[in-house]
Motif scaffolding. Sequence first.
Motif, mmCIF file in Angstrom:
data_model
loop_
_atom_site.group_PDB
_atom_site.id
_atom_site.type_symbol
_atom_site.label_atom_id
_atom_site.label_comp_id
_atom_site.label_asym_id
_atom_site.label_seq_id
_atom_site.Cartn_x
_atom_site.Cartn_y
_atom_site.Cartn_z
ATOM 1 N N ASP A 177 0.824 -1.209 0.000
ATOM 2 C CA ASP A 177 0.000 0.000 0.000
ATOM 3 C C ASP A 177 0.857 1.256 0.000
ATOM 4 O O ASP A 177 0.514 2.253 -0.634
ATOM 5 C CB ASP A 177 -0.935 0.001 1.219
ATOM 6 N N ASN A 178 1.972 1.212 0.745
ATOM 7 C CA ASN A 178 2.880 2.370 0.763
ATOM 8 C C ASN A 178 3.913 2.202 -0.347
ATOM 9 O O ASN A 178 5.124 2.159 -0.110
ATOM 10 C CB ASN A 178 3.551 2.502 2.127
ATOM 11 N N TRP A 179 3.395 2.121 -1.597
ATOM 12 C CA TRP A 179 4.234 1.810 -2.757
ATOM 13 C C TRP A 179 5.158 2.951 -3.161
ATOM 14 O O TRP A 179 6.094 2.762 -3.924
ATOM 15 C CB TRP A 179 3.348 1.439 -3.942
ATOM 16 N N ILE A 180 4.895 4.179 -2.635
ATOM 17 C CA ILE A 180 5.747 5.322 -2.968
ATOM 18 C C ILE A 180 5.884 6.218 -1.750
ATOM 19 O O ILE A 180 4.938 6.392 -0.970
ATOM 20 C CB ILE A 180 5.159 6.113 -4.160
ATOM 21 N N ASN A 181 7.085 6.740 -1.569
ATOM 22 C CA ASN A 181 7.359 7.673 -0.477
ATOM 23 C C ASN A 181 7.615 9.048 -1.082
ATOM 24 O O ASN A 181 8.643 9.280 -1.728
ATOM 25 C CB ASN A 181 8.583 7.210 0.331
ATOM 26 N N ILE A 182 6.633 9.947 -0.925
ATOM 27 C CA ILE A 182 6.737 11.303 -1.464
ATOM 28 C C ILE A 182 5.795 12.189 -0.665
ATOM 29 O O ILE A 182 4.722 11.750 -0.230
ATOM 30 C CB ILE A 182 6.364 11.349 -2.966
ATOM 31 N N SER A 183 6.171 13.402 -0.466
ATOM 32 C CA SER A 183 5.290 14.326 0.231
ATOM 33 C C SER A 183 4.050 14.584 -0.628
ATOM 34 O O SER A 183 4.173 14.913 -1.814
ATOM 35 C CB SER A 183 6.014 15.649 0.509
ATOM 36 N N ASN A 184 2.869 14.409 -0.047
ATOM 37 C CA ASN A 184 1.650 14.695 -0.801
ATOM 38 C C ASN A 184 1.115 16.096 -0.500
ATOM 39 O O ASN A 184 -0.033 16.414 -0.810
ATOM 40 C CB ASN A 184 0.568 13.648 -0.536
ATOM 41 N N THR A 212 10.860 8.021 -3.435
ATOM 42 C CA THR A 212 11.500 6.717 -3.374
ATOM 43 C C THR A 212 10.413 5.651 -3.372
ATOM 44 O O THR A 212 9.247 5.932 -3.077
ATOM 45 C CB THR A 212 12.370 6.568 -2.114
ATOM 46 N N VAL A 213 10.815 4.417 -3.699
ATOM 47 C CA VAL A 213 9.886 3.290 -3.674
ATOM 48 C C VAL A 213 10.561 2.125 -2.972
ATOM 49 O O VAL A 213 11.803 2.038 -2.933
ATOM 50 C CB VAL A 213 9.465 2.878 -5.101
ATOM 51 N N PRO A 214 9.787 1.205 -2.375
ATOM 52 C CA PRO A 214 10.385 0.007 -1.772
ATOM 53 C C PRO A 214 11.120 -0.807 -2.846
ATOM 54 O O PRO A 214 10.844 -0.679 -4.039
ATOM 55 C CB PRO A 214 9.173 -0.752 -1.224
ATOM 56 N N GLU A 215 12.038 -1.656 -2.402
ATOM 57 C CA GLU A 215 12.867 -2.372 -3.360
ATOM 58 C C GLU A 215 12.068 -3.336 -4.223
ATOM 59 O O GLU A 215 12.487 -3.680 -5.332
ATOM 60 C CB GLU A 215 13.991 -3.120 -2.641
ATOM 61 N N GLU A 216 10.884 -3.783 -3.775
ATOM 62 C CA GLU A 216 10.082 -4.686 -4.589
ATOM 63 C C GLU A 216 9.268 -3.947 -5.656
ATOM 64 O O GLU A 216 8.584 -4.579 -6.473
ATOM 65 C CB GLU A 216 9.123 -5.520 -3.715
ATOM 66 N N GLU A 265 10.947 2.550 -12.384
ATOM 67 C CA GLU A 265 10.832 2.932 -13.790
ATOM 68 C C GLU A 265 9.402 2.794 -14.311
ATOM 69 O O GLU A 265 9.086 3.287 -15.388
ATOM 70 C CB GLU A 265 11.780 2.086 -14.642
ATOM 71 N N ARG A 266 8.561 2.101 -13.562
ATOM 72 C CA ARG A 266 7.171 1.947 -13.983
ATOM 73 C C ARG A 266 6.270 3.065 -13.455
ATOM 74 O O ARG A 266 5.095 3.138 -13.797
ATOM 75 C CB ARG A 266 6.625 0.595 -13.516
ATOM 76 N N VAL A 267 6.780 3.942 -12.631
ATOM 77 C CA VAL A 267 5.996 5.062 -12.106
ATOM 78 C C VAL A 267 5.931 6.160 -13.170
ATOM 79 O O VAL A 267 6.952 6.536 -13.742
ATOM 80 C CB VAL A 267 6.612 5.615 -10.813
ATOM 81 N N THR A 307 14.005 9.489 -10.316
ATOM 82 C CA THR A 307 13.003 9.450 -9.237
ATOM 83 C C THR A 307 12.624 10.867 -8.811
ATOM 84 O O THR A 307 12.412 11.144 -7.635
ATOM 85 C CB THR A 307 13.529 8.659 -8.039
ATOM 86 N N THR A 308 12.514 11.760 -9.799
ATOM 87 C CA THR A 308 12.138 13.149 -9.539
ATOM 88 C C THR A 308 10.941 13.525 -10.409
ATOM 89 O O THR A 308 10.951 13.306 -11.619
ATOM 90 C CB THR A 308 13.297 14.113 -9.839
ATOM 91 N N VAL A 309 9.904 14.061 -9.771
ATOM 92 C CA VAL A 309 8.743 14.580 -10.497
ATOM 93 C C VAL A 309 9.044 16.007 -10.916
ATOM 94 O O VAL A 309 9.448 16.838 -10.086
ATOM 95 C CB VAL A 309 7.478 14.547 -9.613
#
Length: 385
Positions: free
Chosen positions: A38-45, A62-66, A70-72, A88-90
């Motif tokens: 569920d916490n597939w991405i770590n970014i300030s919302n 950032t994303v968990p290692e699993e 590149e698919r984001v 990994t930058t928007v």
Amino acid sequence: MKHIRNFIQNNLFFLMCLFVASSFSSCSNDDDTTIVPDNWINISNEGFTIGYEGGLLTRDFTVPEEVNSERVYVISESNWIRASIENTTVNLKITESTVTQERNSIVTLIYDEVHRLDISVTQGAAPAAKVSELLLPASLHNQTVGLGQVFDLASLIEVLPENAGNKTLSYTVEGDKDAVSIENGILKIEKEGTATIKVAATDGSGVTTDLKIICSGTEPFIRDGWSVATSIKYSNGNGYVTDGSTGKPEDMFDGDASTFLSLVKPGKSYSGYTTPADHQLYFIIDMGTEQSFNYFTWAHRVGNNSDYLRVWGVSIDGSNNGEDFTEIQSNIDIPYANNTDEIKIEIPESIYRYIKVKLVKWSDIAGGSKSGSSMQIGEFNVGKK
């Protein structure tokens, strides 16, 4: 050579097992079988904010290692935001705003159909600008206008720039002052003559321009700002059927009878579109403001002499709210005319903003032919004499 062959034969089963195991192991690491947390991405919302000038906004994630970063990907719901991801930058490129109110939008980070994250974007209001230019309607300025027509000048004169803080205009009649009357921006053509209307910005910019109008006779009305809708919606969402490059309702307003409104006759199909047999076809014109008129003009389509494609009878209603219509005249015959002839038909004098034209007679009035699945109207207008 014999030893090598024996080695391969003796170990073939082992090599096959090794290949299968390797393949299974490879599949087990495929992203498609990975359970995405569920916490597939770590970014300030926290929402993005920027001033009206625009610019570049960035935010790392950032994303968990699993999870495969590149698919984001990111999408924006507004054309004033160009959104992309680099590593990994928007990155959000925001265009400069000329809107004098704050504007808001959403960008969405997406991994798959289930794993998505919305982040708001807010851009500050642009400061109000002074008026720099007033653009006059070409169809009215220096043109001959028929008596009786009414214009809402505020809707016809374009005030620039877009973010002008005060777009209110003032109007002063010069020249033949009796030829026109104007109140609160509503201009009425009263009598023959040539009037000049000085149009001025009221924001202190000092910008002015002169609108010159020749008032003469019984010219059909100028149709700037008019809109038209039909009674039917076909399966493609349009209220008309295309015929080459024409067919739209607005093609009745372009002064060219070779372009036309095209509708399917009730009970027939054309190009895959059908009008139900019991449907009353009509079109409604919104003239933008109430007009006084006592005749209408009609032009059959130019470039096709097939009488069965023409409309031979209409009924006309009027309204001032677009909903409650009153009959003006019913079952009016449209006479035969050569392709280039405009037909003028008198009707009772009326004052309405909206005109409903119901199509009540079609097909060939000479031979009674019922060929053809569509009918066309080249031009329609009203006027006062």
